[in-house]
Design a protein around this motif. Structure first.
Motif, PDB file in Angstrom:
ATOM      1  N   ALA A   1       7.404 -16.128  -2.428  1.00  0.00           N
ATOM      2  CA  ALA A   1       6.383 -15.912  -3.441  1.00  0.00           C
ATOM      3  C   ALA A   1       5.120 -16.759  -3.467  1.00  0.00           C
ATOM      4  CB  ALA A   1       6.869 -15.770  -4.929  1.00  0.00           C
ATOM      5  N   ILE A   2       5.169 -18.021  -2.961  1.00  0.00           N
ATOM      6  CA  ILE A   2       4.430 -19.153  -2.935  1.00  0.00           C
ATOM      7  C   ILE A   2       3.293 -18.612  -1.879  1.00  0.00           C
ATOM      8  CG2 ILE A   2       3.678 -21.521  -2.134  1.00  0.00           C
ATOM      9  CD1 ILE A   2       6.681 -22.119  -3.323  1.00  0.00           C
ATOM     10  N   GLY A   3       3.520 -17.694  -0.784  1.00  0.00           N
ATOM     11  CA  GLY A   3       2.546 -17.506   0.151  1.00  0.00           C
ATOM     12  C   GLY A   3       1.353 -16.718  -0.409  1.00  0.00           C
ATOM     13  N   TYR A   4       1.480 -15.933  -1.254  1.00  0.00           N
ATOM     14  CA  TYR A   4       0.568 -15.220  -1.861  1.00  0.00           C
ATOM     15  C   TYR A   4      -0.580 -16.211  -2.913  1.00  0.00           C
ATOM     16  CZ  TYR A   4      -2.454 -11.521  -3.851  1.00  0.00           C
ATOM     17  OH  TYR A   4      -3.530 -10.798  -4.295  1.00  0.00           O
TER      18      TYR A   4
ATOM     19  N   ILE B   1     -16.785  -3.377   7.618  1.00  0.00           N
ATOM     20  CA  ILE B   1     -16.397  -4.769   7.514  1.00  0.00           C
ATOM     21  C   ILE B   1     -15.573  -4.977   6.188  1.00  0.00           C
ATOM     22  CG2 ILE B   1     -17.381  -7.068   6.884  1.00  0.00           C
ATOM     23  CD1 ILE B   1     -19.686  -6.393   8.969  1.00  0.00           C
ATOM     24  N   ALA B   2     -16.287  -4.075   5.035  1.00  0.00           N
ATOM     25  CA  ALA B   2     -15.536  -4.065   4.067  1.00  0.00           C
ATOM     26  C   ALA B   2     -13.969  -3.538   3.881  1.00  0.00           C
ATOM     27  CB  ALA B   2     -16.359  -3.366   3.018  1.00  0.00           C
ATOM     28  N   MET B   3     -13.910  -2.589   4.670  1.00  0.00           N
ATOM     29  CA  MET B   3     -12.735  -1.915   4.728  1.00  0.00           C
ATOM     30  C   MET B   3     -11.575  -2.927   5.613  1.00  0.00           C
ATOM     31  SD  MET B   3     -11.495   1.718   6.566  1.00  0.00           S
ATOM     32  CE  MET B   3     -12.297   2.660   5.177  1.00  0.00           C
ATOM     33  N   CYS B   4     -12.164  -3.482   6.448  1.00  0.00           N
ATOM     34  CA  CYS B   4     -10.906  -4.212   7.223  1.00  0.00           C
ATOM     35  C   CYS B   4     -10.628  -5.499   6.239  1.00  0.00           C
ATOM     36  CB  CYS B   4     -11.981  -4.891   8.480  1.00  0.00           C
ATOM     37  SG  CYS B   4     -12.407  -3.996   9.799  1.00  0.00           S
ATOM     38  N   ALA B   5     -11.662  -6.059   5.554  1.00  0.00           N
ATOM     39  CA  ALA B   5     -11.254  -7.112   4.731  1.00  0.00           C
ATOM     40  C   ALA B   5     -10.366  -6.783   3.426  1.00  0.00           C
ATOM     41  CB  ALA B   5     -12.530  -7.949   3.766  1.00  0.00           C
ATOM     42  N   SER B   6     -10.673  -5.524   2.840  1.00  0.00           N
ATOM     43  CA  SER B   6      -9.857  -5.071   1.849  1.00  0.00           C
ATOM     44  C   SER B   6      -8.440  -4.750   2.182  1.00  0.00           C
ATOM     45  CB  SER B   6     -10.501  -4.024   0.714  1.00  0.00           C
ATOM     46  OG  SER B   6     -10.922  -2.890   1.942  1.00  0.00           O
ATOM     47  N   LEU B   7      -8.320  -4.014   3.493  1.00  0.00           N
ATOM     48  CA  LEU B   7      -7.072  -3.803   4.229  1.00  0.00           C
ATOM     49  C   LEU B   7      -6.321  -4.939   4.269  1.00  0.00           C
ATOM     50  CD1 LEU B   7      -6.732  -1.340   6.808  1.00  0.00           C
ATOM     51  CD2 LEU B   7      -5.140  -3.257   6.853  1.00  0.00           C
ATOM     52  N   GLY B   8      -6.971  -6.103   4.603  1.00  0.00           N
ATOM     53  CA  GLY B   8      -6.141  -7.427   4.738  1.00  0.00           C
ATOM     54  C   GLY B   8      -5.615  -7.895   3.382  1.00  0.00           C
ATOM     55  N   GLU B   9      -6.552  -7.859   2.541  1.00  0.00           N
ATOM     56  CA  GLU B   9      -6.365  -8.397   1.299  1.00  0.00           C
ATOM     57  C   GLU B   9      -5.009  -7.528   0.439  1.00  0.00           C
ATOM     58  OE1 GLU B   9      -9.158  -9.203  -1.842  1.00  0.00           O
ATOM     59  OE2 GLU B   9     -10.614  -9.046  -0.286  1.00  0.00           O
ATOM     60  N   GLY B  10      -5.039  -6.249   0.680  1.00  0.00           N
ATOM     61  CA  GLY B  10      -3.970  -5.488   0.200  1.00  0.00           C
ATOM     62  C   GLY B  10      -2.678  -5.807   0.823  1.00  0.00           C
ATOM     63  N   ALA B  11      -2.884  -5.805   2.203  1.00  0.00           N
ATOM     64  CA  ALA B  11      -1.670  -6.137   3.018  1.00  0.00           C
ATOM     65  C   ALA B  11      -0.920  -7.407   2.614  1.00  0.00           C
ATOM     66  CB  ALA B  11      -1.764  -6.033   4.788  1.00  0.00           C
ATOM     67  N   MET B  12      -1.751  -8.476   2.344  1.00  0.00           N
ATOM     68  CA  MET B  12      -1.207  -9.762   2.111  1.00  0.00           C
ATOM     69  C   MET B  12      -0.472  -9.729   0.628  1.00  0.00           C
ATOM     70  SD  MET B  12      -1.502 -12.018   4.095  1.00  0.00           S
ATOM     71  CE  MET B  12      -1.498 -13.515   3.252  1.00  0.00           C
TER      72      MET B  12
ATOM     73  N   PRO C   1      -1.261  -1.705   2.588  1.00  0.00           N
ATOM     74  CA  PRO C   1       0.132  -1.640   2.481  1.00  0.00           C
ATOM     75  C   PRO C   1       0.880  -0.436   3.340  1.00  0.00           C
ATOM     76  CG  PRO C   1      -0.946  -2.006   0.519  1.00  0.00           C
ATOM     77  CD  PRO C   1      -2.102  -1.576   1.140  1.00  0.00           C
ATOM     78  N   PRO C   2       0.464   0.879   3.137  1.00  0.00           N
ATOM     79  CA  PRO C   2       0.954   1.900   4.017  1.00  0.00           C
ATOM     80  C   PRO C   2       1.088   1.706   5.408  1.00  0.00           C
ATOM     81  CG  PRO C   2      -0.546   2.724   2.857  1.00  0.00           C
ATOM     82  CD  PRO C   2      -0.348   1.421   2.310  1.00  0.00           C
ATOM     83  N   VAL C   3      -0.212   1.189   5.898  1.00  0.00           N
ATOM     84  CA  VAL C   3      -0.553   1.229   7.403  1.00  0.00           C
ATOM     85  C   VAL C   3       0.450  -0.158   7.810  1.00  0.00           C
ATOM     86  CG1 VAL C   3      -2.099   0.305   8.992  1.00  0.00           C
ATOM     87  CG2 VAL C   3      -2.721   1.944   7.232  1.00  0.00           C
ATOM     88  N   ILE C   4       0.456  -1.243   7.354  1.00  0.00           N
ATOM     89  CA  ILE C   4       1.351  -2.180   7.780  1.00  0.00           C
ATOM     90  C   ILE C   4       2.733  -1.848   7.615  1.00  0.00           C
ATOM     91  CG2 ILE C   4       1.945  -4.456   7.288  1.00  0.00           C
ATOM     92  CD1 ILE C   4      -0.813  -4.414   8.531  1.00  0.00           C
ATOM     93  N   GLY C   5       3.181  -1.224   6.644  1.00  0.00           N
ATOM     94  CA  GLY C   5       4.619  -0.541   6.585  1.00  0.00           C
ATOM     95  C   GLY C   5       5.068   0.280   7.673  1.00  0.00           C
ATOM     96  N   PHE C   6       4.254   1.393   7.918  1.00  0.00           N
ATOM     97  CA  PHE C   6       4.216   2.134   9.135  1.00  0.00           C
ATOM     98  C   PHE C   6       4.499   1.306  10.310  1.00  0.00           C
ATOM     99  CE2 PHE C   6       2.049   5.517   6.594  1.00  0.00           C
ATOM    100  CZ  PHE C   6       3.126   5.828   6.016  1.00  0.00           C
ATOM    101  N   ILE C   7       3.781   0.308  10.752  1.00  0.00           N
ATOM    102  CA  ILE C   7       3.643  -0.388  11.905  1.00  0.00           C
ATOM    103  C   ILE C   7       4.945  -1.106  12.013  1.00  0.00           C
ATOM    104  CG2 ILE C   7       2.437  -2.067  13.398  1.00  0.00           C
ATOM    105  CD1 ILE C   7      -0.363  -1.105  12.223  1.00  0.00           C
ATOM    106  N   ALA C   8       5.108  -1.848  10.803  1.00  0.00           N
ATOM    107  CA  ALA C   8       6.334  -2.788  10.865  1.00  0.00           C
ATOM    108  C   ALA C   8       7.578  -1.976  10.989  1.00  0.00           C
ATOM    109  CB  ALA C   8       6.465  -3.233   9.334  1.00  0.00           C
ATOM    110  N   GLU C   9       7.818  -0.622  10.518  1.00  0.00           N
ATOM    111  CA  GLU C   9       8.753   0.160  10.702  1.00  0.00           C
ATOM    112  C   GLU C   9       9.201   0.753  12.085  1.00  0.00           C
ATOM    113  OE1 GLU C   9      10.976   4.337   8.925  1.00  0.00           O
ATOM    114  OE2 GLU C   9       9.181   3.558   8.020  1.00  0.00           O
TER     115      GLU C   9
END
Length: 390
Positions: free
Chosen positions: A250-253, A219-230, A352-360
């Motif tokens: 920049a207002i989004g974050y 659960i903690a990993m899912c939440a922190s992964l989301g925070e890092g991606a945001m 961040p890298p996971v989202i980056g790989f998926i986005a690419e």
């Protein structure tokens, strides 16, 4: 533990708040001066990324050591000692004349930051057990307040063209002195002394979560992964999907962060009323709905609403996870918090890298759809956050 006098509890509560503020202020100050340090040593994006990864590696390396110190010397005393070293560690970043010395300084800064994170959360859990209502969410809100203070001081220092060393001495000096003064006497109270270890054999230095704590770690990993991606991809998501300018993106974050702070200030009341499991389930649903809005409706106002809902959803997860870890029936508080922090920081670094790989491979919208799936997983695993049976 025997009944603890109310003044001792209140002074310890204030001390823990001070430690969270100090930890956040140090991080916020550093984050605000990353461009300054990068320009000073002419760092390219790749080198800067490696240095930031090294800082995260320092934190992960320090988690098990901090957990052992907490169990041996007590969370309160350990927190104050590490906080003192952490406050001094930022001076090394300002003094670093080369990339190699900066690498060493950042690794040490990350290590002391991570060690303090483990110790202060363990102390927070010990204090929370003596309070009539949950408090962990407000402790974490105090961290966000401290980070805001540090970041705001960075804005002023940049305007005044202050180097990082002078900035650290002028801001962190008084803040650290005040926070450590508030924490020193409460940390020495016998009520926060560690439990006697007896003749037990020393446990392995690195300990993974066991039993239901494994699910808490997920659960903690899912939440922190989301925070890092945001933090790293939120602005790019807005620019790519809604076509807004960099300034508007920049207002989004900022919206996400403000929503997190507001929710953390009220999160303990929600937890007290509904319990940790129902609170986490609701938080996961809200975060998933927010991600779905941002991904499904590609307009700037709706995406901002989605970001705010994601901030609300993620806000209470880590406080609930740390509260559960400090009450784990299998692992000692120090080892439980350290093992949970390892998974949490792992998610923060991996996000961040996971989202980056998926986005690419696909698109940034598909990358953010993964956050929606992870939020659903958080809601599904929420029963693991129930307090263990006495």
């Amino acid at each position: 533990m025997p009944d603890t006098p109310a003044p001792t509890i209140l002074s310890a509560r204030n001390a823990v708040i001070a430690m969270f503020v100090l930890n956040g202020a140090l991080f916020g100050l550093w984050a605000s001066r990353i461009p300054t340090v990068s320009a000073k040593l002419s760092l390219d994006p790749g080198t800067l990324g490696l240095l930031l990864l090294l800082m995260g590696g320092g934190a992960i390396a320090a988690f098990p050591l901090a957990g052992r110190w907490v169990d041996r010397h007590g969370a309160a005393v350990t927190t104050v000692w590490i906080a003192t070293i952490h406050a001094l560690s930022i001076l090394g970043i300002g003094l670093a004349p080369t990339v190699l010395t900066l690498a060493a300084a950042l690794f040490f800064f990350g290590a002391t930051h991570g060690a303090m994170d483990v110790a202060m959360n363990a102390w927070a859990g010990a204090v929370e057990r003596h309070l009539p209502r949950p408090m962990m969410s407000r402790f974490h809100a105090s961290w966000s307040v401290g980070a805001g203070i540090g970041a705001a001081s960075g804005f002023g220092a940049i305007k005044l063209a202050l180097p990082l060393l002078a900035h650290s001495l002028l801001v962190i000096g008084p803040v650290a002195a005040l926070c450590l003064w508030l924490a020193l006497a409460p940390s020495r109270a016998p009520h926060w002394a560690p439990a006697p270890q007896g003749g037990a054999k020393p446990a392995p230095l690195f300990t993974l979560p066991k039993g239901p704590l494994v699910l808490v770690g997920l659960i903690a990993m899912c939440a922190s992964l989301g925070e890092g991606a945001m933090a790293d991809w939120g602005a790019i998501f807005l620019m790519t999907t809604t076509g807004v300018t960099e300034a508007s993106a920049a207002i989004g974050y900022a919206v996400f962060s403000v929503a997190m702070v507001i929710m953390r200030l009220g999160g303990d009341r929600v937890t007290f009323r509904y319990g940790p499991a129902r609170t986490a389930r609701l938080a996961g649903i809200i975060a998933a709905f927010g991600a779905g809005l941002a991904v499904g409706i590609a307009t700037y106002p709706v995406a901002l609403v989605g970001f705010a809902l994601m901030g609300v959803g993620y806000a209470v997860i880590m406080p609930l996870a740390f509260s559960r870890a400090t009450n784990d029936p299998i692992l000692s508080p120090g080892k439980a918090v350290a093992s949970l922090a390892t998974l949490g920081y792992g998610g923060l670094l991996m996000g961040p890298p996971v989202i980056g790989f998926i986005a690419e491979a696909t698109s940034i919208r598909v990358g953010f759809a993964v956050l929606m799936a992870l939020a659903v997983l958080m809601a599904t695993l929420a029963p693991a956050l129930r307090p263990p049976a006495p």
